[in-house]
Design a protein around this motif. Structure first.
Motif, PDB file in Angstrom:
ATOM      1  N   ARG C  19     -54.544 -70.215  23.814  1.00  0.00           N
ATOM      2  CA  ARG C  19     -54.535 -71.606  23.259  1.00  0.00           C
ATOM      3  C   ARG C  19     -53.026 -72.333  23.693  1.00  0.00           C
ATOM      4  O   ARG C  19     -51.909 -71.806  23.431  1.00  0.00           O
ATOM      5  N   GLN C  24     -56.037 -76.767  19.472  1.00  0.00           N
ATOM      6  CA  GLN C  24     -57.054 -75.603  19.347  1.00  0.00           C
ATOM      7  C   GLN C  24     -57.140 -74.743  18.641  1.00  0.00           C
ATOM      8  O   GLN C  24     -58.265 -74.253  18.272  1.00  0.00           O
ATOM      9  N   TYR C  30     -64.057 -71.997  19.476  1.00  0.00           N
ATOM     10  CA  TYR C  30     -63.400 -72.259  20.615  1.00  0.00           C
ATOM     11  C   TYR C  30     -64.519 -72.979  21.913  1.00  0.00           C
ATOM     12  O   TYR C  30     -65.792 -72.382  21.520  1.00  0.00           O
TER      13      TYR C  30
END
Lengths: 290, 261, 367
Positions: C19, C24, C30
């Motif tokens: 990340r 994020q 994700y």
């Protein structure tokens, strides 16, 4: 006066049935630490089975013995096949297993006996006396006396015999019991055998109260409430708990109607648990051991 | 050197197939003597005891290498009831008594059928006064007494006690240990003590092992251990002279020095 | 040039474990290209389901979605907060009856009834939480069981009362729900509506999991005494868990009543409560995805299996067969895979995603 007598008779017979049914839960909990949710179905099948055996053999001692024997074998089978593989897992897994077992056995009962209503032709049917204009059947007295006898027997077994104490030890801490030389397989297997045997007996006894039909499952579930009111780990609490719950229910049937009375055992349960979480005669520590 | 009662040869125990608890552990417990295993938390002492008594299975652990011998016979991986029949008794660190049962019931459960459970009252007279009390309500010292009595009723050949001093006042520990040693002389069993309290362990033991991070890092007679500089410093708490080392220095010191000599 | 190439490379080979921006970390999940494609395809299939599934299959899908909402509720209280609850059937009944009674006595439209059902369900959960807070484990389950029987008995009384007073020969009959001009008249319309509703519920639950509530519940589940020692108001969070769960289940009940067009206490027996528990156990206790798998499995498998047995002698009592299959499912999962379908899926998924590597990354580094 006749009213009161009627109420007392109903109390005695219903309370006796509840106490005997509740004994199955207490026995299972005391010796294996698991709440046996499959018990209601075992009671129903036990009753049906014994009645069918009686039709086959036409002899009560034989039917009863065969019923008990088959029940004991079934209990052993449940332990070996379904509960022993779960050792080491948290207790809730075992309880869920008994729930699964409940449905399995109930389905079996439905498939085999198809919701039939069976009359348990117990010896002594038809004998009765009249007190204050109310009929007191011999069966009612048997229902009142049986659980007292059972409670005495169980208390003696669990307090005084080495096997009984070992079973209690195994329920509390199987690893420690194994370290101290107790055969835990024997203790646990035996606890299940006894639990199912008591279920068969309870089913037969239920036949003394009335005809056996799938409604017995609901009665057994109410008996669970009785077991908790008395204290899930207490044999001494069986009779007081049953008297309290049966008393409330009998009064409710009289004044509130039979439908609402169905919820009364559970209302009593909630009330007792709120005031005394370990039941009337249970031990305080049980709650924290959950 | 007297006969070896228990011998571990290069034993390795792995939990849940991934975590190695002890590795390459070799030790010998002399018959009839007192052997001590000392070390800090997590050193692997309890795992060693469990490996000997066969109770690894309940915790998803296995002996993956090495052998365990009892009087020359291999008992690696034996289930608990077989090791119990050999006369191996373990008093665990926690949960050593049945709390819901009375003292009397605890003793009855632990006693083999051919023996009289009231012998425990000869071993520990204090228990006779407490016979009707639920074991959960006993004090720490009384619970330990009861646990020892329960283990001794089976007349074991090897008594392994895990953390005898845990949670007990020093005076109580000293008294209990004294009792235990007296009983050992009377009944003739071998005693294996696992202790964090290195001082009392080395005070009573004949032979000792020091474990760290799952390995045995030092072994020797108790006398030798008591005199060894590093052990005196880190397990017995002695400091040489005036210079009190700071925590950081001690750590570096430990990393630099090697134990085996 | 190099920077552009690097940026493009980063876009193409997005790693779930690496990340680079704080954003994020905050994402719900994700995104890799494979994931996006799979999600898109799956979404298309789901939305397009009514186009190729007709009749019985579509009805099953609708039931799955209805039960899913209730299962998410149970997952919140039992899987996340660790409070074993057998009261699901009672809460469903409450939702159904409130929705039905509101329609019967007040004549209000569906959205209002649904809201009333949710509010009443939440209130009932609040009431239940008072005794329930005092117990753990099996005693808690028993308290919820007692609650179940009391509620069902009271609702049955109400049903009888309606029948005697208003002379309804059947139970309350509910019409198709209407949102103004939009009427849910067909299975298709129900399916799409419920798909949106279930997705909303799942999103809400997923966010709850990531919020302080979710963390507090997990702490309480794992060690409630320790959680209290650290300073969490355990009673407050437990109460919240019960309220959220009962509100969701009541919604499911109201939807169930409207879909089947009837309100009857007999539909909500103890079997239903156990079925719900089976859904979360078979699916995987504590995970929302598990609730989805569990619901699918528990609703579909008995139907399919009893469909296979149709025609044989046993089929004369389909209810019994369904019970037996359901029991068999529960027992099999308890013996073979106590962590549920979600654990199986994770194992399979990890194998393929990490191949040729063998070891999973540490817990908490991926979602």
């Amino acid at each position: 006066m006749g009213e009161v007598v009627r109420l007392l008779i109903d109390l005695a017979s219903l309370g006796g049935l509840y106490a005997f049914l509740a004994a199955g839960y207490v026995v299972a909990y005391r010796t294996s630490g698991v709440v046996n949710f499959a018990y209601p179905a075992c009671v129903l099948v036990g009753a049906y089975l014994t009645a069918s055996l009686y039709e086959l053999t036409d002899s009560w001692p034989l039917a009863l013995a065969a019923g008990l024997g088959l029940g004991a074998l079934a209990g052993l089978g449940f332990y070996l096949g379904l509960l022993r593989p779960l050792t080491g897992q948290p207790r809730t897994s075992a309880v869920m297993m008994t729930v699964g077992l409940l449905f399995l056995i109930e389905a079996l009962a439905r498939l085999n006996w198809r919701g039939a209503t069976v009359f348990m032709p117990l010896p002594g049917a038809g004998t009765g006396w009249t007190v204050s204009g109310q009929l007191v059947r011999a069966h009612d007295l048997a229902l009142a006396a049986a659980p007292v006898g059972l409670a005495l027997l169980l208390t003696l077994f669990y307090r005084l015999t080495r096997l009984g104490i070992s079973m209690r030890a195994v329920a509390e801490n199987p690893v420690l019991a194994a370290r101290r030389g107790v055969d835990i397989e024997l203790a646990l297997g035996l606890s299940w055998v006894v639990a199912t045997a008591v279920a068969v007996l309870a089913g037969v006894l239920a036949g003394a109260k009335g005809p056996v039909n799938p409604g017995l499952v609901q009665v057994s579930i109410k008996a669970f409430a009785v077991a908790l009111v008395g204290g899930l780990d207490s044999v001494a609490g069986l009779v007081p708990g049953a008297l309290v719950v049966a008393g409330a229910e009998v009064l409710a049937v009289r004044y509130l109607g039979p439908h609402l009375a169905e919820a009364v055992p559970f209302a009593v349960l909630l009330g007792v648990l709120t005031l005394r979480p370990w039941g009337l005669c249970g031990s305080r520590e049980e709650i924290y051991r959950v | 050197m007297t006969r070896a009662l228990v011998e571990l040869q290069g034993v390795e125990v792995v939990y849940h197939r991934v975590a190695t608890a002890i590795q390459g552990v070799s030790l010998t417990v002399a018959s009839g003597g007192v052997t001590a295993i000392i070390g800090v938390n997590g050193a692997g002492k309890t795992t060693t005891l469990k490996a000997i008594s066969g109770f690894l299975g309940t915790e998803d652990a296995r002996v993956t290498a090495g052998r365990i011998l009892f009087e020359g016979r291999e008992i690696t991986g034996w289930p608990p009831h077989r090791t119990a029949r050999l006369g191996v008794a373990l008093v665990p660190e926690r949960e050593k008594v049945f709390e819901t049962l009375t003292v009397e019931e605890n003793l009855r459960v632990s006693c083999p059928p051919d023996r009289d459970w009231s012998e425990a009252f000869d071993l520990f007279p204090r228990l006779a006064e407490l016979r009707r009390r639920p074991a959960g309500y006993l004090s720490g010292g009384e619970k330990q007494m009861l646990a020892l009595a329960m283990a001794l009723l089976g007349r074991p050949r090897l008594l392994m006690v895990d953390e005898l001093s845990l949670g007990l006042a020093p005076a109580v520990t000293a008294r209990l240990l004294g009792e235990l040693l007296r009983l050992r002389r009377e009944l003739g069993f071998t005693l294996l003590l696992v202790e964090q309290n290195a001082a009392i362990a080395l005070a009573v033991a004949d032979y000792g092992y020091v474990m760290e991070d799952g390995r045995v890092v030092f072994a020797g007679t108790a006398e030798r251990l008591r005199q060894h500089g590093d052990i005196r410093e880190f397990y017995l708490g002695y400091r040489e002279g005036e210079d009190v080392r700071s925590y950081r220095e001690v750590k570096q010191y430990r990393r630099k020095r090697r134990w085996w000599s | 040039m190099f920077e552009v190439g690097e940026a493009l490379g980063r876009l193409w080979r997005r790693s779930p474990y690496l990340r680079t921006h704080y954003a994020q970390e905050l994402q719900l999940t994700y995104y890799t290209n494979f994931r996006v494609a799979a999600l898109g395809l799956g979404g298309l299939l789901l939305v397009g389901l009514p186009l190729w599934a007709h009749g019985y299959l579509l009805t099953l899908a609708v039931f799955v979605l209805i039960y899913l909402i209730g299962a998410v509720g149970l997952q919140v209280v039992t899987g996340l907060a660790g409070q074993l609850s057998l009261g699901q059937a009672a809460f469903m009944a409450v939702g159904a009856f409130v929705g039905g009674a509101a329609h019967f006595h007040l004549g209000t439209p569906f959205p209002v009834n649904a809201l009333l059902a949710v509010a009443t369900g939440g209130f009932c959960g609040y009431v239940l939480s008072f005794p329930a807070l005092r117990f753990r484990g099996i005693y808690l389950a028993v308290v919820t069981l007692a609650f179940h029987f009391i509620v069902i008995t009271l609702l049955r009384e109400y049903q009888l009362f309606l029948q005697t007073r208003f002379g309804t020969l059947r139970d309350i009959v509910l019409p198709d729900p209407a949102f103004g001009p939009l009427v849910l008249g067909s299975d298709r319309a129900w399916y799409w509506f419920l798909l949106a509703a279930a997705l909303a519920v799942l999103l809400m639950a997923a966010n709850l999991v990531r919020s302080p509530y979710g963390r507090a519940w997990v702490a309480i589940r794992d060690h409630d005494v320790g959680a209290e020692a650290v300073g969490l108001d355990v009673r407050w969070y437990k109460r919240r868990a019960f309220v959220v769960s009962s509100a969701l289940t009541a919604l499911a009940g109201c939807l169930h009543a409207y879909y089947t067009h009837t309100v009857s206490a007999d539909n909500y027996g103890l079997t239903l409560a156990v079925m719900y528990l089976a859904m979360v156990i078979v699916g995987g206790l504590g995970s929302l995805r598990g609730a989805v798998w569990g619901t699918l499995f528990v609703v579909l498998t008995p139907e399919l299996l009893s469909g296979l047995l149709r025609g044989t002698a046993i089929a004369r009592d389909p209810e019994a067969v369904r019970m037996a299959v359901f029991a068999g499912l529960l027992i099999t999962f308890l013996l073979a895979e106590p962590k549920g379908l979600e654990a199986v899926r994770q194992r399979v998924w990890n194998y393929f995603e990490l191949w040729p590597f063998k070891y999973r990354p540490l817990e908490g580094s991926r979602r």
